[in-house]
Write a protein that holds these residues in place. Structure first.
Motif, short mmCIF file in Angstrom:
data_model
loop_
_atom_site.label_atom_id
_atom_site.label_comp_id
_atom_site.label_asym_id
_atom_site.label_seq_id
_atom_site.Cartn_x
_atom_site.Cartn_y
_atom_site.Cartn_z
N VAL A 91 0.73 -1.27 -0.05
CA VAL A 91 0.10 -0.09 0.02
C VAL A 91 1.14 1.45 0.19
O VAL A 91 1.66 1.37 0.90
N SER A 92 0.50 1.96 -0.98
CA SER A 92 1.65 3.31 -1.04
C SER A 92 1.06 4.41 -0.34
O SER A 92 1.81 5.12 0.57
N SER A 93 -0.26 4.71 -0.11
CA SER A 93 -0.97 5.51 0.58
C SER A 93 -2.36 5.06 1.11
O SER A 93 -3.03 4.37 0.60
N ARG A 94 -2.96 5.84 2.16
CA ARG A 94 -4.19 5.38 2.61
C ARG A 94 -4.93 7.03 2.65
O ARG A 94 -4.40 7.90 3.08
N ILE A 95 -6.21 6.96 2.14
CA ILE A 95 -6.90 8.11 1.81
C ILE A 95 -8.24 7.94 2.40
O ILE A 95 -8.74 6.68 2.45
N GLN A 99 -10.93 12.04 -0.31
CA GLN A 99 -9.90 12.31 -1.16
C GLN A 99 -9.82 11.53 -2.43
O GLN A 99 -8.78 11.50 -3.01
N VAL A 100 -10.69 10.78 -2.75
CA VAL A 100 -10.57 9.80 -4.12
C VAL A 100 -10.15 10.53 -5.17
O VAL A 100 -9.35 9.92 -5.92
N ASN A 101 -10.59 11.67 -5.48
CA ASN A 101 -10.19 12.37 -6.78
C ASN A 101 -8.85 12.75 -6.53
O ASN A 101 -8.07 12.42 -7.76
N SER A 106 -2.98 11.45 -7.99
CA SER A 106 -1.68 11.02 -7.88
C SER A 106 -1.44 9.63 -8.58
O SER A 106 -0.18 9.47 -8.91
N LEU A 107 -2.33 8.82 -8.74
CA LEU A 107 -2.00 7.59 -9.27
C LEU A 107 -1.89 7.50 -10.95
O LEU A 107 -0.79 7.15 -11.39
N ASN A 108 -2.42 8.60 -11.53
CA ASN A 108 -2.27 9.05 -12.84
C ASN A 108 -1.04 9.77 -13.01
O ASN A 108 -0.43 9.68 -14.24
N SER A 115 -3.35 3.17 -3.75
CA SER A 115 -3.99 3.74 -2.41
C SER A 115 -5.25 3.04 -2.05
O SER A 115 -5.97 2.51 -2.90
N VAL A 116 -5.19 3.03 -0.76
CA VAL A 116 -6.48 2.32 -0.13
C VAL A 116 -7.47 3.44 0.44
O VAL A 116 -6.92 4.05 1.12
N ILE A 117 -8.73 3.33 0.04
CA ILE A 117 -9.48 4.13 0.76
C ILE A 117 -10.02 3.34 2.30
O ILE A 117 -10.38 2.12 2.52
N VAL A 118 -9.77 4.34 3.34
CA VAL A 118 -10.04 3.72 4.67
C VAL A 118 -11.29 4.25 4.97
O VAL A 118 -11.74 5.61 4.81
#
Length: 123
Positions: A91-95, A99-101, A106-108, A115-118
Motif C-alpha cells: 500500500v502506497s498511501s491510505r486516503i 480524497q478519492v479524486n 496521484s495514481l495517474n 492507494s487504499v480508501i479507509v
C-alpha cells in the motif's frame, strides 16, 4: 560462472504499458514475461518482434492471476492473518473517501502505485 543476459521470468503487476514492455525487454533467451496487472482497455503493448521470434521469448497474460476464488481467497486470508502474506507493504498511501479524486490524480501522475480508501469505523 557466467552472468545470464536477462531473467528467465519477469512479472508486470501494476498495469502499466511501460512496465509490461520492460518486463519483456529484460528477458533472457527463452524467457517468459507474465502480465498480471490490468493494462487499460485499448492500450497497445509494443515489443520487438525479432526478440519474440529469434530469441524464443514469450509474453503471457494472466487474468486475475488465473485463480480459483472459492479455493484461493480463503487461503490468502489465512496467509495474511498468519503474517505470511505481506499485503500492508504494497500500500502506497491510505486516503479517505473524500480524497478519492486526489488519489486518482496521484495514481495517474505515477506518484503512488496503490492507494487504499479507509472508511471510518461504523458504530
Amino acid at each position: 560462472a557466467s552472468v545470464p543476459e536477462g531473467v528467465d521470468y519477469a512479472f508486470e503487476a501494476i498495469g502499466l504499458k511501460k512496465a509490461a514492455e520492460q518486463a519483456f525487454q529484460m528477458l533472457a533467451k527463452g524467457g517468459t514475461a507474465v502480465v498480471v496487472g490490468m493494462i487499460p482497455e485499448g492500450q497497445m503493448i509494443e515489443i520487438n518482434g525479432e526478440l519474440l521470434m529469434g530469441d524464443g521469448k514469450s509474453l503471457l497474460g494472466s487474468n486475475m492471476g488465473s485463480n480459483r476464488f472459492r479455493v484461493d481467497i480463503p487461503k490468502y486470508v489465512d496467509a495474511y492473518l498468519e503474517g505470511n502474506l505481506k499485503l500492508d507493504e504494497l500500500v502506497s498511501s491510505r486516503i479517505t473517501l473524500d480524497q478519492v479524486n486526489e488519489g486518482y490524480e496521484s495514481l495517474n501522475r505515477g506518484e503512488v502505485a496503490r492507494s487504499v480508501i479507509v472508511f471510518p469505523d461504523v458504530i
